[in-house]
Enzyme design. Structure first.
Site, PDB file in Angstrom:
ATOM      1  N   HIS A 134       7.777  77.475  37.025  1.00  0.00           N
ATOM      2  CA  HIS A 134       6.414  77.637  36.502  1.00  0.00           C
ATOM      3  C   HIS A 134       6.505  78.276  35.111  1.00  0.00           C
ATOM      4  CE1 HIS A 134       2.327  79.112  36.002  1.00  0.00           C
ATOM      5  NE2 HIS A 134       1.980  78.199  36.894  1.00  0.00           N
ATOM      6  N   GLU A 158       2.561  70.729  33.230  1.00  0.00           N
ATOM      7  CA  GLU A 158       1.601  71.785  32.933  1.00  0.00           C
ATOM      8  C   GLU A 158       1.773  72.237  31.487  1.00  0.00           C
ATOM      9  OE1 GLU A 158       0.283  73.871  36.826  1.00  0.00           O
ATOM     10  OE2 GLU A 158       2.026  74.902  36.033  1.00  0.00           O
ATOM     11  N   GLY A 176      -4.764  78.433  32.487  1.00  0.00           N
ATOM     12  CA  GLY A 176      -5.622  79.615  32.532  1.00  0.00           C
ATOM     13  C   GLY A 176      -6.435  79.816  31.264  1.00  0.00           C
ATOM     14  N   LYS A 184      -0.948  82.626  42.523  1.00  0.00           N
ATOM     15  CA  LYS A 184      -0.353  83.617  41.605  1.00  0.00           C
ATOM     16  C   LYS A 184      -0.374  85.006  42.235  1.00  0.00           C
ATOM     17  CE  LYS A 184      -1.788  80.802  37.737  1.00  0.00           C
ATOM     18  NZ  LYS A 184      -1.761  80.684  36.299  1.00  0.00           N
ATOM     19  N   ASN A 191      -1.998  77.288  43.462  1.00  0.00           N
ATOM     20  CA  ASN A 191      -1.068  78.379  43.142  1.00  0.00           C
ATOM     21  C   ASN A 191      -1.902  79.649  42.995  1.00  0.00           C
ATOM     22  OD1 ASN A 191       0.741  80.167  42.015  1.00  0.00           O
ATOM     23  ND2 ASN A 191       0.853  79.119  40.028  1.00  0.00           N
ATOM     24  N   SER A 201      -5.942  74.297  33.841  1.00  0.00           N
ATOM     25  CA  SER A 201      -7.411  74.342  33.834  1.00  0.00           C
ATOM     26  C   SER A 201      -8.055  73.153  34.536  1.00  0.00           C
ATOM     27  CB  SER A 201      -7.940  74.509  32.408  1.00  0.00           C
ATOM     28  OG  SER A 201      -7.459  75.731  31.855  1.00  0.00           O
ATOM     29  N   GLU A 228       4.942  80.573  33.749  1.00  0.00           N
ATOM     30  CA  GLU A 228       4.927  82.042  33.711  1.00  0.00           C
ATOM     31  C   GLU A 228       6.314  82.595  34.046  1.00  0.00           C
ATOM     32  OE1 GLU A 228       1.507  82.444  36.266  1.00  0.00           O
ATOM     33  OE2 GLU A 228       0.306  81.540  34.673  1.00  0.00           O
TER      34      GLU A 228
HETATM   35  C1  PEP Z   1      -1.095  77.121  37.282  1.00  0.00           C
HETATM   36  O1  PEP Z   1      -1.039  78.295  37.591  1.00  0.00           O
HETATM   37  O2  PEP Z   1      -0.137  76.393  37.574  1.00  0.00           O
HETATM   38  C2  PEP Z   1      -2.285  76.623  36.597  1.00  0.00           C
HETATM   39  C3  PEP Z   1      -2.317  75.367  36.247  1.00  0.00           C
HETATM   40  O3  PEP Z   1      -3.290  77.515  36.349  1.00  0.00           O
HETATM   41  P1  PEP Z   1      -4.818  77.171  35.892  1.00  0.00           P
HETATM   42  O4  PEP Z   1      -5.307  76.086  36.815  1.00  0.00           O
HETATM   43  O5  PEP Z   1      -5.554  78.454  36.086  1.00  0.00           O
HETATM   44  O6  PEP Z   1      -4.760  76.710  34.481  1.00  0.00           O
END
Ligand code: PEP
Length: 251
Positions: free
Chosen positions: A95, A167, A173, A11, A9, A213, A97
């Site tokens: 997601h 997630e 992040g 972003k 992803n 992460s 976000e």
């Molecule tokens: C994501 O954007 O879905 C995500 C898991 O980000 P990160 O790997 O940076 O934690």
């Protein structure tokens, strides 16, 4: 046997030239990968250009979101028809976000899920608790609500085009990730919820990615777990040197 599924992803990162350069590096290294499914979700502005780079490779083109309507007066939104036109076959929906920064509710996510499936797309439905929710001990309640809410009214026959990404919001992040055992416990719980909704066969066939992460140095331990079938990767998907070792993890 569920095939490992690694998705990137991107972003709101990458101009068109940066996106095509990254996609080109991935195609060169893993474009013929057959043992696992690889998807990348660039920003909307780079989709058409990245589609050209992916042509002839096995890497799948994804989008990070879609509008719940197919067309109309929705300033700033992107429809599923536009995404299909750009070569997208998979859409990430719900997601964290989108939920926590842009206020998307389970009801809105569910409308998007149903429309995307009706339009023939595969989807990745993201679910996960905040740190506060984890500390209050309501992780399962939140994840169950988002899973049932997001998939309400989805026919069992369409479940083959559904992937769920667990997630935990506190791990996205932040550099903190759930232990493989903690993540696996939630994945197993999600499988139980799907089994109640759609039966044991659909639950066993369901691909459940972990996201939060994921890095080259933790992917292997995560992927060893029985219920972790892949990864949805944010930050580490932005560079070949961090995404490729994740795609090419060795069990
Ligand atoms: C994501 O954007 O879905 C995500 C898991 O980000 P990160 O790997 O940076 O934690």
């Amino acid at each position: 046997m569920r095939q490992p599924y690694i998705a990137g992803n991107w972003k709101m990162y990458k101009t068109v030239s940066e996106a095509t350069a990254l996609a080109g590096a991935l195609v060169a290294a893993v474009g013929r990968e057959t043992g696992r499914k690889v998807m990348i979700a660039p920003p909307f502005t780079a989709l058409h250009a990245v589609r050209e780079v992916l042509k002839g490779s096995k890497i799948v083109l994804g989008a990070q979101n879609a509008c719940a309507e197919l067309e109309g007066a929705h300033t700033g939104e992107i429809s599923l028809r536009m995404l299909r036109d750009a070569g997208v076959t998979v859409v990430i929906l719900g997601h964290s976000e989108r939920r926590h920064v842009y206020g998307e509710t389970d009801a809105l996510v569910n409308r998007k899920v149903k429309l995307a499936l009706a339009e023939g797309f595969e989807i990745i439905l993201c679910v996960g608790e905040t740190l506060d929710e984890r500390q209050k001990g309501v992780t399962e309640k939140v994840v169950e609500g988002q899973t049932r809410g997001g998939l309400e009214g989805v026919a069992e026959r369409d479940m083959g085009r559904v992937t769920i990404a667990y997630e935990p919001v506190w791990a996205i992040g932040t550099g903190k990730n759930a232990t493989p055992q903690d993540a696996d416990a939630v994945h197993s719980f999600i499988r139980t919820v799907i089994s109640q909704m759609d039966g044991a066969e659909a639950a066993q066939a369901l691909t459940i990615q972990y996201g939060g992460s994921v890095k080259p140095d933790n992917v292997r331990d995560l992927m060893k777990m029985e219920n972790i079938d892949g990864a949805l990767v944010g930050g580490a998907s932005l560079k070949p040197e961090t995404f490729l070792p994740i795609v090419q993890f060795d069990r």
